[in-house]
Enzyme design. Structure first.
Site, short mmCIF file in Angstrom:
data_model
loop_
_atom_site.label_atom_id
_atom_site.label_comp_id
_atom_site.label_asym_id
_atom_site.label_seq_id
_atom_site.Cartn_x
_atom_site.Cartn_y
_atom_site.Cartn_z
CB SER A 41 -0.96 -0.04 1.20
OG SER A 41 -1.91 0.98 1.13
CG MET A 42 1.64 5.56 2.40
SD MET A 42 0.96 6.49 3.80
CE MET A 42 2.23 7.74 4.02
CG ASP A 68 -6.77 -3.01 -3.91
OD1 ASP A 68 -7.47 -2.00 -3.65
OD2 ASP A 68 -5.55 -3.04 -3.69
CG HIS A 105 -5.58 -2.17 -0.24
ND1 HIS A 105 -4.71 -1.92 -1.28
CD2 HIS A 105 -5.11 -1.46 0.82
CE1 HIS A 105 -3.77 -1.09 -0.87
NE2 HIS A 105 -3.98 -0.80 0.39
#
Length: 625
Positions: free
Chosen positions: A285-286, A531, A582
């Protein structure tokens, strides 16, 4: 003995009396100590998880609903919605006595099956690869995402002492503080609006070690499945490390306050020198954006100072899991109006409760006072996300283009102007934000596109560009390998319908227009591909096309894409072994298999796997060689 402990033991049974793993009737493999074990195919795992009747499924929902009512009553009492003192004084043990014994026994039986399923699933992938000769080779360093990293208080001022070493993000302590001391929790979780650093007297830091990211709250796993499977290949704290960080900070302040990138560089160098092997970096992710920034920082003179050969010397592979490389569109309404689909689609009573507990303007203030999260505003502008008549990911039978990112049914004022593209939406956000937030964003990030090699090379010296893969290039590391693993097929926020907020009690200009529901529009939110959190264009464009353009990848770094369809088990709250969600994808069996193969030095055998139309969409993006 606590009532909750009593309730757990009476409903779920004493877990100490259960074997940690069901016996293997026909062992086909033996571990290094000679002990037999059996591998369980994914098909049998699915059958195991489905050995429950519809009646038992309803029992789960019923018991969960009962517990939810009790918890809801607690929250309601704290905010004077209704007086439920009698219910809160009720002994949970006596409440359990009122439930028929058959239901309690069924609940125990269901839990036993769930425990067996989890125990099999936890280590099966690693054991299977171990039987094929795969073992720990490359040191592994994991860079988690926003939800993955707990934040704990280290402040010793009087207002902070009650929270010392307690997690104010990522634990039940967070929930307790949010309910009982909302103002205090906000003071701790928000950074100083002018400096982007700790407010006076407040000291929140990222929890460290594997405990920082394996579970978000008790029972809600994040990285634990990956850690379990890595352990079966021989990984432990000597050759695996979690590089947790305070995701509220911008990358510049992350290094200034915590020396995060200096320490990450040292861990990578140590891993290589002690093992004799290059490191495998795993980001989610980030965390993928943070890692991409690091790859520029570590080489740059006056920053990491490693020089142009550093990445090629110390990094074997980068596993990019569900990376928000071009942002997450749902981050925009979060900082504009304190809304995401998760709140906009609640019913009227739930919205009332949420507003009373944490109003939208409070959520806006909190999100804006976390400059790190603004890195996830959409990157690439209209070239990637479309114009007022077209978007690269529009489908053939679509009635409304994704190109107009923010739409207004009534456009008759500066608060509700004409429909806006992503570029126009960014300008609109800046114009309708406080000066302190606008200054933070504009001095920290850049969301544009570099259309020439010369521009890309200039940007290598500008830290504002280092998080943007469309304005900078990959390292000059011809031996580096990048693996992009992400889920597809789960509806994901793509654009929105807004209206002017005419509520006299509101402190905001606009709000999502939840009255609009027709066609692709669901209560003001238009869903696209992705996602569930990050849109397909953000997960996939750079991997499928962007990094195949020479100016963004002049060294010819190998980039492989492996998409995983979202095929959740409808009886599993986390989606089961085939989810593409996700966050829940971190527990997916095939993802764990791919990660272990790369870590074990077998990644070159991975073949690309495309499920979506990302290559077709990428060709329509207005970025060219």
């Amino acid at each position: 003995m606590s009532t909750l402990g009593t309730l757990r033991r009476r409903v779920l049974g004493d877990s100490s009396s259960e074997p940690s793993r069901a016996p293997s009737p026909n062992p086909t493999f033996r571990d290094k100590d000679g002990e037999p074990f059996a591998l369980v195919p994914a098909s049998k795992l699915k059958k195991l998880s489905r050995r429950r009747s519809k009646r038992r499924q309803w029992l789960v929902f019923g018991l969960g609903g009962l517990f939810g009512i009790i918890i809801a009553a607690f929250f309601a009492q704290q905010h004077d919605v209704i007086n439920l003192e009698g219910l809160m004084d009720m002994n949970l043990g006596s409440l359990l006595d009122a439930i028929p014994a058959g239901i309690v026994n069924d609940a125990k039986d269901i839990t036993r099956h769930e425990r067996e399923t989890v125990n099999y699933d936890s280590f099966t992938v690693g054991l299977h690869l171990q039987s094929q000769g795969v073992k720990a080779r490359h040191p592994v360093i994991m860079i988690p995402g926003v939800i993955s990293t707990g934040l704990e208080s280290w402040g010793t001022e009087e207002a902070s002492r009650q929270y010392f070493r307690k997690r104010l993000w990522g634990s039940w302590s967070m929930m307790r503080a949010l309910v009982l001391d909302k103002a205090g929790w906000k003071r701790h979780i928000m950074l100083d609006k002018l400096t982007g650093l700790d407010p006076a007297g407040i000291k929140l830091r990222a929890a460290q070690g594997f405990d920082a990211a394996d579970f978000f709250i008790t029972g809600y796993w994040i990285w634990s499945k990956i850690l379990e499977n890595l352990a079966t290949l021989g990984y432990d704290p000597s050759n695996a490390f979690t590089a947790a960080y305070d995701w509220r900070l911008s990358c510049e302040k992350l290094e200034l306050r915590d020396h995060y990138f200096t320490r990450l560089k040292a861990h990578i160098e140590t891993g290589t020198r002690t093992s004799g092997e290059k490191v495998v970096l795993i980001s989610h992710s980030m965390g993928s954006q943070v890692l991409y920034y690091f790859l520029h920082w570590v080489e740059a003179e006056g920053h990491g100072g490693g020089g142009p050969d550093w990445v090629d010397t110390f990094v074997d592979s980068w596993i990019n899991i569900s990376g928000s490389m071009l942002g997450a569109l749902k981050g925009y309404p979060a900082v504009l109006s304190g809304e995401m689909k998760d709140t906009a689609q609640l019913n009227a009573f739930a919205v009332y409760g949420l507003e009373k507990f944490l109003a939208k303007h409070e959520r806006v203030e909190i999100f804006r006072a976390m400059p790190g999260t603004s890195s996830m505003l959409p990157i690439g502008g209209n070239a990637v996300w479309g114009n007022k008549s077209f978007a690269p990911d529009d489908s053939h039978n679509q009635t409304v283009s994704y190109g107009t990112f923010i739409n207004f049914k009534e456009s008759n004022s500066t608060r509700s102007p004409a429909n806006l593209t992503v570029d126009e939406s960014h300008s609109y956000l800046m114009e309708n934000s406080d000066t302190w937030y606008r200054d933070q964003v504009q001095s920290t990030y850049s969301y544009g596109v570099a259309h020439s090699k010369a521009e890309v090379e200039r940007n290598a010296k500008d830290p504002r560009k280092w998080m943007n893969p469309l304005e900078t290039r990959l390292p000059l590391a011809p031996h580096l390998k990048i693996y992009c693993f992400y889920g597809v097929g789960k509806p994901t926020e793509r654009s929105y319908w807004y209206r002017e907020d005419r509520d006299p009690m509101s402190k905001l200009n606009v709000t999502i227009d939840t009255s609009i529901t027709h066609g692709e529009i669901d209560r003001g939110v238009i869903m696209g591909e992705g996602d569930g959190t990050v849109p397909l264009m953000s997960n996939g464009y750079m991997c499928a096309k962007g990094w195949r353009i020479n100016r963004y990848n002049p060294a010819g770094v190998s980039v492989k894409v492996y998409e995983m369809p979202h095929e959740p088990d409808r009886f599993s709250p986390r989606g089961g072994p085939n989810t593409g969600d996700h966050v829940d994808i971190l527990g997916r069996a095939s993802l764990n298999d791919l990660i272990l193969r790369v870590a074990g030095g077998k990644g070159t055998h991975i073949e690309e796997n495309y499920i979506s139309n990302i290559r077709e969409y990428s060709e329509k993006v207005k970025i060219h060689e």
